[in-house]
Design a protein around this motif. Structure first.
Motif, PDB file in Angstrom:
ATOM      1  N   LEU A  78     -49.343  14.326  43.506  1.00 17.25           N
ATOM      2  CA  LEU A  78     -50.357  14.706  44.486  1.00 17.25           C
ATOM      3  C   LEU A  78     -51.271  13.534  44.805  1.00 17.25           C
ATOM      4  O   LEU A  78     -51.597  13.275  45.967  1.00 17.25           O
ATOM      5  N   LEU A  79     -51.675  12.805  43.767  1.00 18.32           N
ATOM      6  CA  LEU A  79     -52.597  11.693  43.947  1.00 18.32           C
ATOM      7  C   LEU A  79     -51.962  10.576  44.766  1.00 18.32           C
ATOM      8  O   LEU A  79     -52.574  10.053  45.715  1.00 18.32           O
ATOM      9  N   LEU A  80     -50.736  10.193  44.435  1.00 17.05           N
ATOM     10  CA  LEU A  80     -50.050   9.140  45.178  1.00 17.05           C
ATOM     11  C   LEU A  80     -49.879   9.525  46.645  1.00 17.05           C
ATOM     12  O   LEU A  80     -50.145   8.731  47.553  1.00 17.05           O
ATOM     13  N   THR A  81     -49.439  10.756  46.877  1.00 16.88           N
ATOM     14  CA  THR A  81     -49.178  11.207  48.245  1.00 16.88           C
ATOM     15  C   THR A  81     -50.465  11.316  49.047  1.00 16.88           C
ATOM     16  O   THR A  81     -50.529  10.925  50.219  1.00 16.88           O
ATOM     17  N   ALA A  82     -51.517  11.855  48.430  1.00 10.81           N
ATOM     18  CA  ALA A  82     -52.798  12.004  49.137  1.00 10.81           C
ATOM     19  C   ALA A  82     -53.414  10.652  49.464  1.00 10.81           C
ATOM     20  O   ALA A  82     -54.003  10.475  50.534  1.00 10.81           O
TER      21      ALA A  82
END
Length: 303
Positions: free
Chosen positions: A23-27
């Motif tokens: 989630l963090l990488l994509t966001a």
């Protein structure tokens, strides 16, 4: 008491971190794209293309390169997802296509292309064969993670620094707020937007690689499970700011980890917990007032 101690265990913390990282990488990737003024709802598709490429390349290169194959698989996943993001940028920037429709088209491609590729290579449309050498784990005890985990949290600091302490970050924010004014100061708006969207693909592809060969050992159908859309929700909840995105993804990762833990206990249906990130996002938007979205997001640049 024993039940609550489970949520303080290293195993639960590991699940929490592994739920947060994609989630963090994509966001963060979505942050770069949308801060430049290009709406990117193709994040789900970018995760899938990165995961598929990482697993297939690693599996194919393993007989020849052994332990080096997952690193090349990671590189390939980033490159392919970056190339897919470049297509989205080309349609949105050069041809001024509707950015939502372009992103939706990529997500639709991602729902069908993996089955075609897997069938052609392995005779099955559901998953790829397990790789012998996934990305290695580093750490101690139950807290062992593959490299994308460490990259994800380091990327928060790098993103903050780039966004607020570099000329590129200033140009990026300017193109997302007032592209005409930025152009009048000599900023190449199109070039900045291209770079930002491609970077979103690289980060989304890394998230996919983490899922397929950093957390599992193969590509499986529905591997993203809507993470790209949850990342978009986290981006909105985080107000398009690096630290806000970190906080939002930690919250959503915690909710996912709780759903896994409580589903095993059989106390609360996991489906109920899975809707909480979206509910939290809606409530946050209601109580935070005016949206902080970049003013030029979704608007083609005419200059």
């Amino acid at each position: 008491m024993e039940f609550f101690m489970q949520f303080l265990s290293a195993a639960f913390l590991a699940t929490f971190i592994r739920s947060t990282v994609p989630l963090l990488l994509t966001a963060l990737g979505g942050l770069f794209s949308e801060r430049s003024g290009v709406v990117n709802i193709a994040l789900e598709g970018l995760i899938i293309f990165g995961a598929l490429t990482g697993a297939v390349v690693t599996q194919k290169l393993d007989p020849y390169l052994g332990a080096a194959s997952p690193w090349l698989g990671w590189l390939a996943g980033m490159l392919v997802a970056g190339a897919i993001a470049w297509i989205h940028a080309l349609l949105s920037i050069k041809y001024r296509a509707d950015q939502v429709i372009s992103g939706t088209a990529i997500n639709l491609l991602a729902s069908g292309v993996p089955a075609v590729v897997l069938t052609a290579l392995y005779g099955t449309s559901s998953d790829s064969p397990p790789v012998r050498n996934p990305l290695p784990l580093w750490g101690f005890g139950d807290l062992k993670f593959s490299a994308p985990v460490y990259v994800a949290f380091l990327a928060v600091a790098v993103t903050w620094y780039v966004l607020y302490r570099t000329p590129y970050g200033l140009r990026l924010r300017a193109t997302g707020e007032h592209p005409g004014a930025a152009a009048s100061m000599g900023v190449n708006v199109r070039r900045v937007r291209y770079s930002a969207v491609v970077l979103s693909g690289v980060l989304g592809g890394t998230a996919g690689v983490f899922l397929s060969i950093g957390n599992l050992d193969s590509y499986v159908r529905n591997i993203s499970a809507g993470l790209g859309f949850i990342a978009l929700a986290a981006l909105i909840f985080g107000q398009w700011k690096p630290l806000g995105v970190l906080g939002a993804t930690l919250l959503f990762g915690l909710l996912q980890a709780l759903s896994i833990q409580l589903d095993g206990e059989g106390l609360i249906p996991s489906s109920l917990l899975q809707v909480l990130p979206y509910l939290v996002t809606i409530l946050a938007l209601i109580f935070t007032g005016k949206s902080a979205a970049p003013r030029a997001a979704g608007k083609p640049y005419d200059g």
